[in-house]
Scaffold this motif. Structure first.
Motif, PDB file in Angstrom:
ATOM      1  N   LEU A   4      13.300  13.974-116.231  1.00 24.80           N
ATOM      2  CA  LEU A   4      12.292  13.057-116.359  1.00 24.80           C
ATOM      3  C   LEU A   4      12.811  11.531-116.862  1.00 24.80           C
ATOM      4  O   LEU A   4      12.595  10.483-116.182  1.00 24.80           O
ATOM      5  CB  LEU A   4      11.018  13.204-117.170  1.00 24.80           C
ATOM      6  N   LEU A   5      13.409  11.665-117.796  1.00 24.38           N
ATOM      7  CA  LEU A   5      13.691  10.261-118.430  1.00 24.38           C
ATOM      8  C   LEU A   5      14.955   9.751-117.718  1.00 24.38           C
ATOM      9  O   LEU A   5      15.129   8.318-117.248  1.00 24.38           O
ATOM     10  CB  LEU A   5      14.635  10.612-119.965  1.00 24.38           C
ATOM     11  N   HIS A   6      15.862  10.609-116.837  1.00 20.16           N
ATOM     12  CA  HIS A   6      16.929   9.963-116.331  1.00 20.16           C
ATOM     13  C   HIS A   6      16.582   9.650-114.997  1.00 20.16           C
ATOM     14  O   HIS A   6      17.341   8.772-114.457  1.00 20.16           O
ATOM     15  CB  HIS A   6      17.927  11.262-116.256  1.00 20.16           C
ATOM     16  N   ARG A   7      15.550  10.478-114.380  1.00 20.52           N
ATOM     17  CA  ARG A   7      15.269  10.104-113.035  1.00 20.52           C
ATOM     18  C   ARG A   7      14.134   9.201-112.710  1.00 20.52           C
ATOM     19  O   ARG A   7      13.902   8.615-111.523  1.00 20.52           O
ATOM     20  CB  ARG A   7      15.353  11.381-112.309  1.00 20.52           C
ATOM     21  N   GLN A   8      13.061   9.193-113.430  1.00 17.69           N
ATOM     22  CA  GLN A   8      11.869   8.806-113.300  1.00 17.69           C
ATOM     23  C   GLN A   8      11.328   7.923-114.258  1.00 17.69           C
ATOM     24  O   GLN A   8      10.159   7.161-113.916  1.00 17.69           O
ATOM     25  CB  GLN A   8      10.649  10.024-113.263  1.00 17.69           C
ATOM     26  N   VAL A   9      11.892   7.478-115.368  1.00 18.29           N
ATOM     27  CA  VAL A   9      11.499   6.485-116.393  1.00 18.29           C
ATOM     28  C   VAL A   9      12.132   4.982-116.292  1.00 18.29           C
ATOM     29  O   VAL A   9      13.333   5.094-116.528  1.00 18.29           O
ATOM     30  CB  VAL A   9      11.654   7.145-117.910  1.00 18.29           C
TER      31      VAL A   9
ATOM     32  N   VAL B  11       9.402   4.152-124.171  1.00 13.63           N
ATOM     33  CA  VAL B  11      10.329   3.107-124.068  1.00 13.63           C
ATOM     34  C   VAL B  11       9.524   1.770-124.026  1.00 13.63           C
ATOM     35  O   VAL B  11      10.370   0.850-124.575  1.00 13.63           O
ATOM     36  CB  VAL B  11      10.575   3.479-122.641  1.00 13.63           C
ATOM     37  N   ALA B  12       8.614   1.438-123.615  1.00 18.64           N
ATOM     38  CA  ALA B  12       7.970   0.436-123.748  1.00 18.64           C
ATOM     39  C   ALA B  12       7.576  -0.449-125.095  1.00 18.64           C
ATOM     40  O   ALA B  12       7.987  -1.567-125.401  1.00 18.64           O
ATOM     41  CB  ALA B  12       6.503   0.150-122.908  1.00 18.64           C
ATOM     42  N   ALA B  13       7.304   0.726-126.116  1.00 16.94           N
ATOM     43  CA  ALA B  13       7.210   0.353-127.281  1.00 16.94           C
ATOM     44  C   ALA B  13       8.499  -0.051-128.046  1.00 16.94           C
ATOM     45  O   ALA B  13       8.331  -1.083-128.807  1.00 16.94           O
ATOM     46  CB  ALA B  13       6.463   1.406-128.087  1.00 16.94           C
TER      47      ALA B  13
END
Length: 363
Positions: free
Chosen positions: A34-39, A307-309
């Protein structure tokens, strides 16, 4: 500087948060993908797993570097934050090490099965002033979040009764149960978090009952497979939670808040929206069978919020305190089941304080 007021972390020149993933078993691999491909705004820069073949496979799949040790990953200049997805018994030491390395931390639940040990880990986070988030992904499920919103904005009025159903499609292996801490710490802990989340009120007392209705062999691990827990909140609200290790119809997760002005509830999503009606009756699609199917959107939203935080220098939305409280509730539930009586959270806190004092005296 406290973790609550952490400054924005330095990030790569390309503007992406670089995350090192520790542990790439089932849950860690999902997080890495998820992190590598969608976030947006994040990527996996390194991974490590004690089982080298698993790390090599995921590293090849994602095209990322594989560190040969935890220390090497934490020392890497291309790691801004770490995702701790290893077994629960390793979490405390990894949190301490990551905090001392100055890395932002995301950790899967629970942090520990021991409250005093959890406090040791969280003290290291506070001392280092690094951002920290615990992986209670269900808060980010749109349906569950809508229930909380109806409480926060006053739509349902003052919460009076909360009902939470959490039923897995099939029980875990006995070997898993032996080391997981039992149903209250590996399964119901999500529901304890949800009770705090939707009511906005802390829990003061716990009463639990349990039975073996599915896997009698779980008795060997001192566990049950069916449970009902009642929570009393500071604001007077009562929460009832029912758990089953085996729902023949699929993965069942529902939350309802009844308040002074109305009620709000989250229902189970279906595999799809198609319905067939004939003279014989109606046929609807089944529920999702696996937690990943049910909560992929929530896992993704969880990472986006983290990530936003970090980029904005804000406190991550699921804090250290949010990680701690459900463990204390789970320990109270276990004691209630064993001793067949309601257990106050004050008892659990007193025990933790005593254990911390003993450990400090012997250090």
């Amino acid at each position: 500087m406290s973790a609550a007021t952490a400054a924005p972390l330095p990030i790569a020149a390309d503007g992406e948060l670089r995350v090192g993933v520790l542990g790439v078993g089932r849950i860690g691999r999902m997080h890495a993908e998820l992190l590598h491909r969608q976030v947006g705004g994040a990527r996996v820069s390194r991974i490590h797993d004690a089982y080298a073949p698993a790390a090599a496979a995921v590293g090849t799949q994602l095209g990322v570097a594989v560190s040969d040790s935890t220390a090497a990953l934490l020392a890497a200049d291309d790691v801004d934050a770490v995702a701790i997805c290893t077994s629960t018994d390793t979490h405390v030491e990894l949190i301490v090490a990551a905090a001392q390395a100055g890395k932002a931390i995301f950790c899967e639940k629970p942090i520990s099965l021991d409250l005093a040990e959890m406090d040791r880990a969280l003290a290291a986070v506070e001392a280092a002033g690094v951002p920290f988030q615990i992986g209670f992904n269900r808060r980010f499920d749109p349906a569950h979040a809508s229930v909380r919103a109806a409480v926060v904005d006053g739509t349902v009025g003052d919460p009076q009764i909360v009902r939470i159903s959490s039923r897995d499609p099939e029980p875990p292996p006995l070997e898993y149960v032996r080391h997981s801490g039992g149903i209250f710490l590996d399964m119901t802990i999500h529901d304890f978090d949800m009770a705090r989340f939707v009511t906005g009120s802390e829990v003061v007392s716990v009463s639990a009952q349990g039975a073996l209705r599915i896997r009698p062999e779980f008795a060997e691990a001192g566990d049950v497979d069916t449970a009902v827990v009642t929570l009393q909140h500071e604001n007077g609200c009562l929460t009832t939670i029912d758990n089953s290790r085996q729902a023949a119809y699929g993965y069942d997760q529902r939350v309802e808040v009844h308040g002074s002005r109305g009620m709000a509830a989250s229902e189970d999503p279906r595999a799809h929206t198609g319905i067939v009606r004939t003279a014989a009756g109606e046929h609807a699609p089944s529920l999702p069978h696996f937690f990943v199917d049910r909560y992929t959107v929530a896992y993704l939203a969880q990472w986006q919020a983290f990530v936003a935080a970090l980029r904005d220098g804000r406190t991550p939305p699921v804090t250290a305190a949010d990680g701690r409280a459900p463990l204390a509730i789970g320990l109270a539930a276990g004691r209630s089941l064993r001793e067949r009586r309601p257990v106050s959270l004050a008892e659990i806190e007193a025990d933790a304080a005593s254990a911390s004092g003993s450990n400090g005296a012997s250090a």
